[in-house]
Design a protein around this motif. Structure first.
Motif, PDB file in Angstrom:
ATOM      1  N   LEU A 162       0.823  -1.212   0.000  1.00 28.24           N
ATOM      2  CA  LEU A 162       0.000   0.000   0.000  1.00 28.24           C
ATOM      3  C   LEU A 162       0.858   1.265   0.000  1.00 28.24           C
ATOM      4  O   LEU A 162       0.414   2.314  -0.469  1.00 28.24           O
ATOM      5  N   LEU A 163       2.096   1.168   0.509  1.00 29.97           N
ATOM      6  CA  LEU A 163       2.998   2.318   0.490  1.00 29.97           C
ATOM      7  C   LEU A 163       3.411   2.683  -0.924  1.00 29.97           C
ATOM      8  O   LEU A 163       3.882   3.800  -1.172  1.00 29.97           O
ATOM      9  N   ASN A 164       3.256   1.749  -1.860  1.00 30.51           N
ATOM     10  CA  ASN A 164       3.631   2.017  -3.248  1.00 30.51           C
ATOM     11  C   ASN A 164       2.643   2.937  -3.967  1.00 30.51           C
ATOM     12  O   ASN A 164       2.928   3.429  -5.052  1.00 30.51           O
ATOM     13  N   ILE A 165       1.460   3.141  -3.384  1.00 34.42           N
ATOM     14  CA  ILE A 165       0.440   3.991  -4.006  1.00 34.42           C
ATOM     15  C   ILE A 165       0.555   5.387  -3.413  1.00 34.42           C
ATOM     16  O   ILE A 165       0.442   5.569  -2.194  1.00 34.42           O
ATOM     17  N   SER A 166       0.792   6.380  -4.258  1.00 36.75           N
ATOM     18  CA  SER A 166       0.918   7.761  -3.795  1.00 36.75           C
ATOM     19  C   SER A 166      -0.378   8.525  -4.023  1.00 36.75           C
ATOM     20  O   SER A 166      -1.255   8.079  -4.773  1.00 36.75           O
ATOM     21  N   ALA A 167      -0.485   9.674  -3.385  1.00 37.95           N
ATOM     22  CA  ALA A 167      -1.642  10.540  -3.633  1.00 37.95           C
ATOM     23  C   ALA A 167      -1.684  10.969  -5.099  1.00 37.95           C
ATOM     24  O   ALA A 167      -2.747  11.098  -5.691  1.00 37.95           O
ATOM     25  N   ASP A 168      -0.510  11.180  -5.689  1.00 43.80           N
ATOM     26  CA  ASP A 168      -0.447  11.531  -7.114  1.00 43.80           C
ATOM     27  C   ASP A 168      -1.039  10.433  -7.974  1.00 43.80           C
ATOM     28  O   ASP A 168      -1.768  10.699  -8.936  1.00 43.80           O
ATOM     29  N   ASP A 169      -0.748   9.167  -7.627  1.00 43.03           N
ATOM     30  CA  ASP A 169      -1.298   8.036  -8.382  1.00 43.03           C
ATOM     31  C   ASP A 169      -2.820   8.076  -8.360  1.00 43.03           C
ATOM     32  O   ASP A 169      -3.485   7.836  -9.371  1.00 43.03           O
ATOM     33  N   VAL A 170      -3.381   8.360  -7.185  1.00 44.35           N
ATOM     34  CA  VAL A 170      -4.847   8.379  -7.052  1.00 44.35           C
ATOM     35  C   VAL A 170      -5.424   9.539  -7.854  1.00 44.35           C
ATOM     36  O   VAL A 170      -6.401   9.366  -8.595  1.00 44.35           O
ATOM     37  N   VAL A 171      -4.840  10.714  -7.711  1.00 49.78           N
ATOM     38  CA  VAL A 171      -5.362  11.888  -8.429  1.00 49.78           C
ATOM     39  C   VAL A 171      -5.310  11.670  -9.926  1.00 49.78           C
ATOM     40  O   VAL A 171      -6.276  11.992 -10.656  1.00 49.78           O
ATOM     41  N   ARG A 172      -4.221  11.074 -10.416  1.00 47.96           N
ATOM     42  CA  ARG A 172      -4.095  10.842 -11.865  1.00 47.96           C
ATOM     43  C   ARG A 172      -5.149   9.839 -12.356  1.00 47.96           C
ATOM     44  O   ARG A 172      -5.583   9.897 -13.515  1.00 47.96           O
ATOM     45  N   ALA A 173      -5.546   8.919 -11.484  1.00 46.54           N
ATOM     46  CA  ALA A 173      -6.492   7.859 -11.891  1.00 46.54           C
ATOM     47  C   ALA A 173      -7.959   8.289 -11.781  1.00 46.54           C
ATOM     48  O   ALA A 173      -8.843   7.556 -12.235  1.00 46.54           O
TER      49      ALA A 173
END
Length: 229
Positions: A215-226
């Motif tokens: 779960l540490l591999n997922i950043s806030a940037d990853d979520v926003v981009r998706a």
């Protein structure tokens, strides 16, 4: 012993496992349905399962009024659920705080922070980290009211939990963050569900031993981009 004794009484008895085996490819919902013997186990051509919850007009009105009483003026509403039944399945709280800040600062959304009875305090941590930004907090409210409030949201973002399945069944576009559990078995079903998971470098995912770091591999940037447009 239980299975042997049961089959001695009824050789056709089928015992369904609550947990997929190591080589199991089916979603757990298909596994359970197949275990009922209603269809052949290899019936790959069967229609996809898509649970759907329909709310009546009274329930919708209750949810609408509940949100308005807490300051919602029908601006874009995003539901965040930082909890999960197991702490191993929770995306770090500081990432949820960063995401909440991004969603309200850059995109001018209103937040619905959802907190279950086993997750007390999580929504307060997020609210306290967003000075000057008013969020709506749903703390252990009845599921029918929560479902109606969720239906007013343009997006649900949360961990692998029962609430993610509720949001998906209502038809809310849902982004679900997965770590130790496998989406092919446990992801909410629906046309508007997307999953984020990145097990790369997580030794527990690779070997089944040790602490999960996926779960540490997922950043806030990853979520926003998706986030869908």
């Amino acid at each position: 012993d239980f299975i042997r004794n049961l089959k001695s009484l009824n050789p056709d008895a089928i015992v369904a496992s609550w947990h997929p085996g190591p080589r199991e490819q089916r979603h757990v919902s298909r596994l359970f349905i197949d275990s009922l013997g209603a269809a052949p186990l290899n019936a790959g051509a069967l229609p996809e399962i898509e649970p759907t919850i329909h709310l009546n007009s009274n329930a919708r009105q209750d949810g609408f009024q509940w949100l308005h009483a807490r300051g919602w003026k029908q601006e874009p509403l995003i539901a965040l659920h930082p909890g999960a039944g197991s702490k191993l399945k929770r995306w770090p709280l500081e990432r949820f705080i960063e995401l909440a800040w991004r969603l309200t600062r850059d995109q001018k959304n209103k937040l619905l922070l959802i907190e279950g009875p086993a997750e007390e305090g999580l929504s307060n941590h997020i609210s306290a980290a967003l000075p000057g930004i008013e969020s709506i907090v749903a703390k252990a409210i009845p599921l029918n009211l929560l479902a109606a409030a969720l239906e007013c949201c343009r997006l649900f973002i949360g961990n692998d939990s029962g609430l993610a399945h509720l949001a998906a069944a209502i038809g809310v576009p849902s982004m679900v963050l997965f770590g130790p559990t496998l989406p092919q078995h446990w992801a909410p079903l629906g046309k508007h569900v997307s999953v984020l998971r990145e097990p790369c470098g997580c030794t527990a995912c690779a070997s089944g031993c040790g602490d999960h770091t996926c779960l540490l591999n997922i950043s806030a940037d990853d979520v926003v981009r998706a986030i869908p447009e």
